[in-house]
Design a protein around this motif. Sequence first.
Motif, short mmCIF file in Angstrom:
data_model
loop_
_atom_site.label_atom_id
_atom_site.label_comp_id
_atom_site.label_asym_id
_atom_site.label_seq_id
_atom_site.Cartn_x
_atom_site.Cartn_y
_atom_site.Cartn_z
N SER A 173 4.79 20.41 27.51
CA SER A 173 5.92 20.67 26.61
C SER A 173 7.13 19.80 26.96
N SER A 174 7.24 19.39 28.22
CA SER A 174 8.39 18.58 28.64
C SER A 174 8.16 17.08 28.50
N THR A 175 6.93 16.67 28.17
CA THR A 175 6.64 15.24 27.99
C THR A 175 7.40 14.71 26.77
N PRO A 176 8.16 13.61 26.91
CA PRO A 176 8.86 13.04 25.75
C PRO A 176 7.89 12.70 24.63
N LYS A 177 8.27 13.04 23.40
CA LYS A 177 7.42 12.84 22.24
C LYS A 177 7.97 11.72 21.35
N PRO A 178 7.10 11.01 20.66
CA PRO A 178 7.56 9.94 19.77
C PRO A 178 8.26 10.50 18.54
N SER A 179 9.21 9.73 18.02
CA SER A 179 9.88 10.13 16.78
C SER A 179 8.86 10.21 15.65
N ILE A 180 7.99 9.20 15.59
CA ILE A 180 6.92 9.17 14.60
C ILE A 180 5.69 8.51 15.22
N ILE A 181 4.55 8.77 14.60
CA ILE A 181 3.31 8.11 14.97
C ILE A 181 2.83 7.31 13.76
N VAL A 182 2.56 6.05 13.98
CA VAL A 182 2.07 5.17 12.91
C VAL A 182 0.61 4.89 13.17
N THR A 183 -0.24 5.13 12.17
CA THR A 183 -1.70 4.96 12.33
C THR A 183 -2.20 3.93 11.31
N PRO A 184 -2.00 2.66 11.58
CA PRO A 184 -2.31 1.61 10.59
C PRO A 184 -3.78 1.60 10.18
N LEU A 185 -3.99 1.32 8.91
CA LEU A 185 -5.34 1.19 8.35
C LEU A 185 -5.70 -0.26 8.11
N HIS A 186 -4.71 -1.12 8.17
CA HIS A 186 -4.92 -2.54 7.87
C HIS A 186 -4.02 -3.36 8.78
N GLU A 187 -4.42 -4.60 9.02
CA GLU A 187 -3.62 -5.48 9.89
C GLU A 187 -2.20 -5.65 9.35
N SER A 188 -2.04 -5.67 8.03
CA SER A 188 -0.71 -5.83 7.44
C SER A 188 0.20 -4.66 7.80
N HIS A 189 -0.39 -3.48 8.02
CA HIS A 189 0.40 -2.32 8.42
C HIS A 189 0.98 -2.53 9.82
N ASP A 192 0.82 -1.20 0.00
CA ASP A 192 0.00 0.00 0.00
C ASP A 192 0.86 1.26 0.00
N GLN A 193 0.20 2.36 -0.31
CA GLN A 193 0.80 3.68 -0.12
C GLN A 193 0.72 3.98 1.38
N VAL A 194 1.87 4.10 2.03
CA VAL A 194 1.86 4.18 3.50
C VAL A 194 2.34 5.52 4.05
N SER A 195 2.73 6.44 3.18
CA SER A 195 3.25 7.71 3.69
C SER A 195 2.20 8.47 4.49
N ASN A 196 0.92 8.23 4.18
CA ASN A 196 -0.15 8.94 4.90
C ASN A 196 -0.43 8.38 6.29
N ILE A 197 0.15 7.22 6.60
CA ILE A 197 -0.08 6.65 7.94
C ILE A 197 1.16 6.75 8.82
N VAL A 198 2.21 7.38 8.33
CA VAL A 198 3.43 7.57 9.10
C VAL A 198 3.63 9.08 9.29
#
Length: 541
Positions: free
Chosen positions: A77-93, A47-53
Amino acid sequence: MTKSSPLAYFPIPFLLLIVSLLLHGYPSFADSVYDNFLQCLTKHTKDQVSNIVLSQTNPSYKPALQAYIKNARFNTSSTPKPSIIVTPLHESHVQAAVICSKQVGTQIRIRSGGHDYEGISYVSDVPFIILDMFNLRNITVDIENQTAFVQAGATMGELYYKIWEKSNVHGFPAGVCPTLGAGGHLSGGGYGNMLRKYGLSVDHIIDAQIVDVNGKILDKASMGDDLFWAIRGGGGASFGVMLSYKINLVQVPKIVTVFKVQRSLEENATDVVYQWQQVAPNTDDRLFMRMLLQPGESKVKKGEKTIKASIVALFLGEATELVTILGKEFPQLGLKIENCTQMNWIESVLWWASFDNGTSPNALLSRNPNFVKFGKRKSDYVQTPISKDGLEWIWKKIIEVGDVGLVFNPYGGKMNEISASDTPFPHRKGNLFKVQYSVSWDDDGAEEEKRYIDQTKRLYSYMTPFVSKNPRSAFLNYRDLDIGVNHYGKDSYMEGKVYGYKYFKANFDRLVKVKTAVDPENFFRNEQSIPTLQTKASVFV
């Protein structure tokens, strides 16, 4: 509890990584993770996955991060933040996300509803990725077979709504907050106002799907009895990524009854609370009477503090029968027919969630709370009734502490019939009620946070003589880092045992064996996850 620095437990290569981040800047590291992760994800999916990363520079990053933070303590503001957020649309993601997190060498945190009281599903002190499951929210209800299929990103409110669409005589025993995410709530136990009749949510899970550390999707048949046992109360995040559950629905009558009755100390609250301990765990198992104990201003003696005891109840039956039962068993309460309201089950779900009478069930589909407060929670179990003298001493301490309330949740009924080892959740027979320590506040700032958390710890300490011992037990879904954390160094098992025996008692050792078998390198971990017997923790470099 004094906590050691987490860095003391990490290998030299990891410390070098930290130094590198300090010298060269965290954003560049985040950018590198994003590029490498996206490249890997593209390779492992069709799939095109750039929209879920979502990178930290993506306009959707901040809204996505904040949407499922249910405790404002972890939205600063001081809470550690994730490098990225992944929002899967399918189990394969999800499968690809696990593989790629390992490949890029960063920790993964898994979030379904964001109700983790300590925020560990979306906060970490080391570089990490959030795998946010909110898009995987399909629910299919099969009334003929009295089952439902629920994906991990669905909420309890959505499940209750879907059941109501198909039947007015079916329900599911789970939490009273509609925005609870299925992934964490069900794998951690699942506690609600029908547990005296039907037990916990985990007692009704008949199948499940999980993505393991190798990126494979396993169901009950392929994962085996041990892992299926572990994810029904042991928390799924220690073993993989929960995808979905198949659950048995339960029968509910066409008419149920609710009531809320409040008494202050000037209105014999002490007598009511004392008798509640005798009645609530032993009465008709169709009746659940939660008790809230809160400090407040006295209406009788101006300028003085009092304790307000509120009983909030659900009875799976009609009001006349309920009044008759409590007239005999709980005369101190003095319940009258006019205190009760009859309704159907879905209306009771809305009532317990503090919606106004007449609110459409559509309200259960909302994922947006009206407000998010700062909060702290802790838990205990009471196995012997507290004397009136003990209760009066507790009232003084609650008033002295200032702002912390207690919630008593009765056991008994079905909970007495299920073995402590049937699921990882061990707190069954022998417990009269569970205690939740609860405080919430509105103002940001380290001083405010310290004040309220210190209050909670003080009241928790004062309650020591009255609660379970050896171990002093706790409920996993009322996550509390005060009772122990793991740094996954050479003492990993012993550190895990500190909190593990409080959450799981003797079941902890079986959970460790399962963990060692399915995730020997301890990839899926957090501050209170299940450790392996021989830690081979991945070094994220």
